[in-house]
Motif scaffolding. Structure first.
Motif, short mmCIF file in Angstrom:
data_model
loop_
_atom_site.label_atom_id
_atom_site.label_comp_id
_atom_site.label_asym_id
_atom_site.label_seq_id
_atom_site.Cartn_x
_atom_site.Cartn_y
_atom_site.Cartn_z
N ALA A 7 0.81 -1.22 0.00
CA ALA A 7 0.00 0.00 0.00
C ALA A 7 0.84 1.27 0.00
N SER A 8 2.06 1.20 0.52
CA SER A 8 2.84 2.43 0.63
C SER A 8 4.31 2.25 0.26
N ALA A 9 4.66 1.13 -0.34
CA ALA A 9 6.06 0.90 -0.69
C ALA A 9 6.15 0.21 -2.03
N ASN A 10 7.01 0.74 -2.90
CA ASN A 10 7.26 0.11 -4.18
C ASN A 10 8.76 -0.18 -4.34
N THR A 11 9.08 -0.96 -5.34
CA THR A 11 10.50 -1.25 -5.64
C THR A 11 10.81 -0.91 -7.09
N PHE A 12 10.12 0.09 -7.64
CA PHE A 12 10.36 0.46 -9.03
C PHE A 12 11.84 0.79 -9.25
N GLY A 13 12.40 0.21 -10.31
CA GLY A 13 13.81 0.43 -10.62
C GLY A 13 14.73 -0.55 -9.95
N ALA A 14 14.19 -1.37 -9.05
CA ALA A 14 14.98 -2.40 -8.37
C ALA A 14 14.22 -3.71 -8.46
N CYS A 15 14.88 -4.81 -8.15
CA CYS A 15 14.17 -6.09 -8.13
C CYS A 15 13.18 -6.09 -6.98
N ASN A 16 12.11 -6.88 -7.14
CA ASN A 16 11.09 -6.94 -6.10
C ASN A 16 11.65 -7.57 -4.83
N SER A 17 10.91 -7.37 -3.73
CA SER A 17 11.34 -7.93 -2.44
C SER A 17 11.55 -9.43 -2.56
N THR A 18 10.63 -10.11 -3.22
CA THR A 18 10.81 -11.50 -3.61
C THR A 18 10.72 -11.52 -5.13
N GLN A 19 11.86 -11.57 -5.79
CA GLN A 19 11.87 -11.40 -7.24
C GLN A 19 11.54 -12.70 -7.96
N PHE A 20 10.56 -12.61 -8.82
CA PHE A 20 10.16 -13.75 -9.65
C PHE A 20 11.11 -13.86 -10.85
N PHE A 21 11.44 -15.10 -11.23
CA PHE A 21 12.14 -15.36 -12.48
C PHE A 21 11.66 -16.69 -13.02
N PRO A 22 11.20 -16.70 -14.25
CA PRO A 22 10.73 -17.99 -14.81
C PRO A 22 11.91 -18.89 -15.12
N ILE A 23 11.95 -20.02 -14.49
CA ILE A 23 13.02 -20.99 -14.77
C ILE A 23 12.38 -22.13 -15.54
N PRO A 24 12.35 -22.03 -16.87
CA PRO A 24 11.63 -23.02 -17.67
C PRO A 24 12.38 -24.35 -17.69
N PRO A 25 11.67 -25.43 -17.90
CA PRO A 25 12.31 -26.74 -17.94
C PRO A 25 13.09 -26.92 -19.24
N CYS A 26 14.16 -27.69 -19.15
CA CYS A 26 14.93 -28.09 -20.33
C CYS A 26 15.12 -29.60 -20.28
N PRO A 27 15.20 -30.25 -21.43
CA PRO A 27 15.39 -31.71 -21.43
C PRO A 27 16.81 -32.08 -21.06
N MET A 28 17.00 -33.35 -20.73
CA MET A 28 18.34 -33.87 -20.47
C MET A 28 18.93 -34.32 -21.81
N PHE A 29 20.09 -33.78 -22.14
CA PHE A 29 20.75 -34.16 -23.38
C PHE A 29 21.75 -35.26 -23.10
N SER A 30 21.58 -36.39 -23.79
CA SER A 30 22.47 -37.53 -23.55
C SER A 30 23.70 -37.51 -24.45
N GLY A 31 23.71 -36.69 -25.44
CA GLY A 31 24.85 -36.63 -26.35
C GLY A 31 24.51 -35.77 -27.54
N ALA A 32 25.34 -35.84 -28.55
CA ALA A 32 25.13 -35.04 -29.75
C ALA A 32 24.08 -35.68 -30.64
N PRO A 33 23.32 -34.88 -31.35
CA PRO A 33 22.35 -35.44 -32.29
C PRO A 33 23.06 -35.96 -33.54
N ALA A 34 22.31 -36.69 -34.36
CA ALA A 34 22.84 -37.13 -35.64
C ALA A 34 23.09 -35.92 -36.53
N ASN A 35 24.03 -36.07 -37.44
CA ASN A 35 24.31 -34.98 -38.36
C ASN A 35 23.48 -35.13 -39.62
N VAL A 36 23.61 -34.18 -40.48
CA VAL A 36 22.85 -34.17 -41.73
C VAL A 36 23.35 -35.26 -42.67
#
Length: 757
Positions: free
Chosen positions: A494-523
């Motif tokens: 109601a009376s405090a903002n963090t404009f210009g700075a990260c929020n008090s508890t800053q959100f960041f989307p950490i999207p999932p990535c697959p596990m890579f077992s090795g290099a893919p086949a080539n062309v």
């Protein structure tokens, strides 16, 4: 408490107090908007019903008055057209050139009477008092304007004074105004006006107008053949890019001579990569009434919002005039999957006690992200439409803080300062919201507060907003805000903002990535080759089959150590060589990749031309006198020129050792048997006499450099023996050398030399 002020684009208007919207409670404004929307809806319905029986005439703007000394009075706009034209359904929309928005509109009424005749056409005029009809005076520029709109809501003319601008709403949305080129000064006498005297000519008359009468020099289009624009479909989809939409210009009567109009393409986020147009000029052939061009949607593989493309017909040739339908829109539906963005809405402030102030919105994202082309659109929940101007974003996100090992940057936007003077709509129990839009028109966030919104325009058109779930109730201070702390969590301060700075508890989307077992086949590579016609053809690069990368990742290619891309390389038929590697890249975090494959290289075909020599006797030695150039070995030809007699299989290098008159021989005996006076026999290899031989009178035997002639029997020299350079004649142990001929050289004798030599 919320107050909204409609900003104006010049202080001249402010001084004269023409445009000023009193501060209103937001709830009162919403009631007014709802009544206005209902009125416009009913009016539009009546217009559609009444226009079904209308015959459109040639209606155009004829005269205006908008400024004079002191308080402006008598501000009017006059239209003209064919006598007998019913104006029902036509309307005028007034435009503010400062932000491209409409600020008033009014319907035209009445039937044009016969007031004068121009080139055989009976012409009538009708005058409309702008202030009396709208409650608003003309804005005085620079620039401002107005649009004449037909009963089907097509813009007949979009004109402006004191400059030109682009409309961002109303019937002329996306169109550029045409500056009439003349203006009224603030010192103009009362009763002044600007009269139209030609298609693109307007004249200012100080203190003298001709309202309700034809102009002093009355303009009327030279042709009565009107051309209207239509499209075979108002929609297109990237999912069916081969489907053709026919764009048609239709004349009201057969034309004389080829007649043309031009087509201009415009629209928010529309680029040349979104479509193809077979021609930007439509030609109606002599004696015809119809001309067409083809429009095709291009599947550009770029995530975009619903794009509305506007086709505007203009520049009619001398035998035609533009009809009322000169603009058509085509809505293009995207078919790409929305990518996972690392840019998001992070914090807002829209309401506080008293007059709202410090209204801001903060955008956050991965540090280093370039925000050029991004924008924030503001949505009014009462009608689903955008309001104000989009707030443009720019620059590169800095490193403001680090969350889960990811560097986060923020940028703060002052809402009224960037969207044309409009503050955040304040809610008050009804929803409002905003959309975060990428440079291609793709909607990244569409959030709302105090409820949900279905967008009815702008980039988010047709989308349902996501309610952030909390609100500012008007009791907080100007320093309050709502901060995002999770994927779906927002917290009110109601009376405090963090404009210009990260929020008090800053959100960041950490999207999932697959596990890579090795290099893919080539062309797979199929190399090009040189065909019998000496043309390089064939060759291809084929992507690896199946699913070389796991779900949530994309196969990427690198050529010659360059940038990684998901686009399959195109084979270079004639080079240079392409060294290709592949890898998998996480869709949600491009920094996460698999190991790289080994390198495969192309071997492009070449057509190298070589000189080939005829081999008639098939001994694999070529005739130096008969050759041809070809990239492939012709049948009956070889790559050397070492055959001195292409008619005799055995006479080549080796074993030929003697030549006479350009003909090669395998022995000195064979050459001496045919030699005649004046001939020269050349010894070009190492030979040995094998019989009783006579060098005839007048015949010269020349032992060339590097060659040796060894006489092992009896040789009678009646001619000449000449040694050249290191050429050497030897009379061997069993040899007998005699005769009266000349010997020019050194005789190495191990045998018998008869008297006289």
């Amino acid at each position: 408490m919320n107050y909204k002020i409609l900003d104006t684009n010049n202080c001249n208007i402010c001084n004269k107090s023409y445009i000023f919207m009193h501060k209103l409670r937001h709830t009162t404004m919403r009631q007014h908007l709802r009544h206005t929307i209902l009125f416009n809806f009913v009016l539009a319905a009546l217009i559609v019903i009444s226009s079904q029986n209308l015959t459109f005439g040639q209606v155009f703007v004829n005269e205006i008055h908008y400024d004079n000394t002191g308080a402006d009075i008598g501000e009017r706009i006059e239209v003209a057209g064919l006598a007998g034209t019913n104006l029902a359904g036509y309307s005028i929309y007034m435009y503010n050139g400062g932000d491209g928005t409409t600020y008033a509109n009014f319907p035209l009424v009445g039937t044009l009477t016969n007031q004068c005749t121009v080139s055989g056409n009976n012409v009538g005029t009708a005058v409309f008092d702008v202030l009396a009809l709208t409650g608003f005076s003309f804005q005085n520029g620079p620039p401002d304007g107005f649009a004449l709109v037909d009963p089907m809501m097509n813009v007949v003319e979009f004109l402006s004074y004191e400059g030109s601008f682009t409309a961002i709403d109303g019937p002329a949305n996306g169109s550029n105004s045409v500056d009439i080129g003349t203006s009224e000064p603030s010192t103009a006498l009362v009763n002044s006006s600007i009269q139209r005297t030609a298609a693109a000519t307007w004249v200012f008359n100080d203190g003298l107008n001709t309202f309700n009468a034809c102009n002093t020099t009355q303009y009327f289009p030279t042709s009565s053949i009107a051309v209207n624009l239509s499209v075979s479909s108002p929609t297109g989809s990237e999912a069916t890019p081969g489907s053709t939409i026919t764009v048609t210009a239709t004349a009201s009567a057969a034309v004389t001579g080829n007649q043309t109009v031009t087509l201009a393409v415009s629209g928010a986020f529309i680029t040349g990569g979104d479509y193809t147009l077979s021609n930007t000029t439509i030609t109606i052939p002599n004696g015809g009434t119809v001309g067409t061009v083809n429009f095709n949607v291009v599947n550009d593989a770029v995530y975009e919002g619903l794009e509305v493309l506007t086709l505007t017909m203009g520049s009619p040739s001398g035998g035609i005039v533009l009809g009322p339908n000169t603009i058509r829109t085509i809505s293009i539906t995207d078919n790409e999957t929305e990518p996972a963005y690392e840019v998001w809405s992070n914090e807002i402030h829209y309401d506080n006690t008293g007059i709202d102030a410090n209204e801001k919105i903060e955008i956050a994202g991965a540090s280093g992200t370039n925000l050029a082309g991004w924008a924030i659109y503001y949505y009014d929940g009462s009608n689903g439409l955008p309001y104000g101007n989009p707030s443009p974003l720019s620059g590169t996100l800095p490193i403001t803080c680090t969350v889960s090992g990811e560097n986060v940057g923020v940028v703060v936007i002052d809402v009224p300062a960037t969207n044309g003077g409009f503050a955040f709509q304040g809610g008050g129990g009804s929803p409002d919201g905003w959309a975060l839009v990428d440079p291609n028109g793709g909607v990244v966030d569409f959030y709302s507060y105090e409820g949900v919104i279905t967008a009815l325009g702008g980039p988010a058109n047709g989308k349902l907003s996501v309610d952030i779930g909390v609100q500012e109730d008007g009791t907080g201070t100007v320093d309050g805000s709502i901060q995002r702390t999770g994927e779906t969590t927002w917290v009110v301060g109601a009376s405090a903002n963090t404009f210009g700075a990260c929020n008090s508890t800053q959100f960041f989307p950490i999207p999932p990535c697959p596990m890579f077992s090795g290099a893919p086949a080539n062309v797979s590579i199929t190399n090009s080759s040189c065909d019998p016609m000496c043309v390089v053809n064939g060759g291809s690069i084929t992507a690896p089959g199946g699913s070389p990368c796991p779900a949530m990742s994309t196969l990427q290619y690198q050529v010659n150590g360059g940038s990684w891309t998901s686009v399959l390389p195109t084979y270079n038929q004639t080079g240079p060589v392409q060294n290709i590697k592949t890898r998998c890249s996480c869709d949600n975090d491009p920094m996460v990749v698999s190991t790289e494959s080994g390198t495969l290289s192309t071997a492009p075909g070449t057509c190298t031309f070589t000189t080939w020599y005829q081999d008639m006797d098939g001994d694999t030695y070529g005739n130096p006198a008969v050759s041809q150039s070809n990239c492939n070995q012709p049948m009956g030809y070889v790559g050397n020129a070492n055959d001195c007699n292409d008619n005799v299989f055995a006479l080549n290098i080796p074993p030929y050792v003697v030549t006479l008159n350009g003909v090669c021989y395998a022995s000195i005996e064979a050459a001496l048997a045919v030699a005649m006076s004046g001939n020269t026999i050349e010894v070009v290899g190492n030979i040995s006499s094998i019989g009783v031989n006579v060098i005839p009178v007048g015949v010269t035997v020349q032992v060339n450099a590097g060659a040796t002639w060894s006489n092992s029997m009896m040789l009678t020299n009646n001619g000449t023996i000449t040694e050249i350079g290191s050429g050497n004649f030897i009379n061997a142990v069993m040899g007998v050398y005699k005769g009266t001929g000349l010997f020019n050289g050194t005789l190495n004798n191990s045998g018998i030399v008869a008297t006289g030599n």
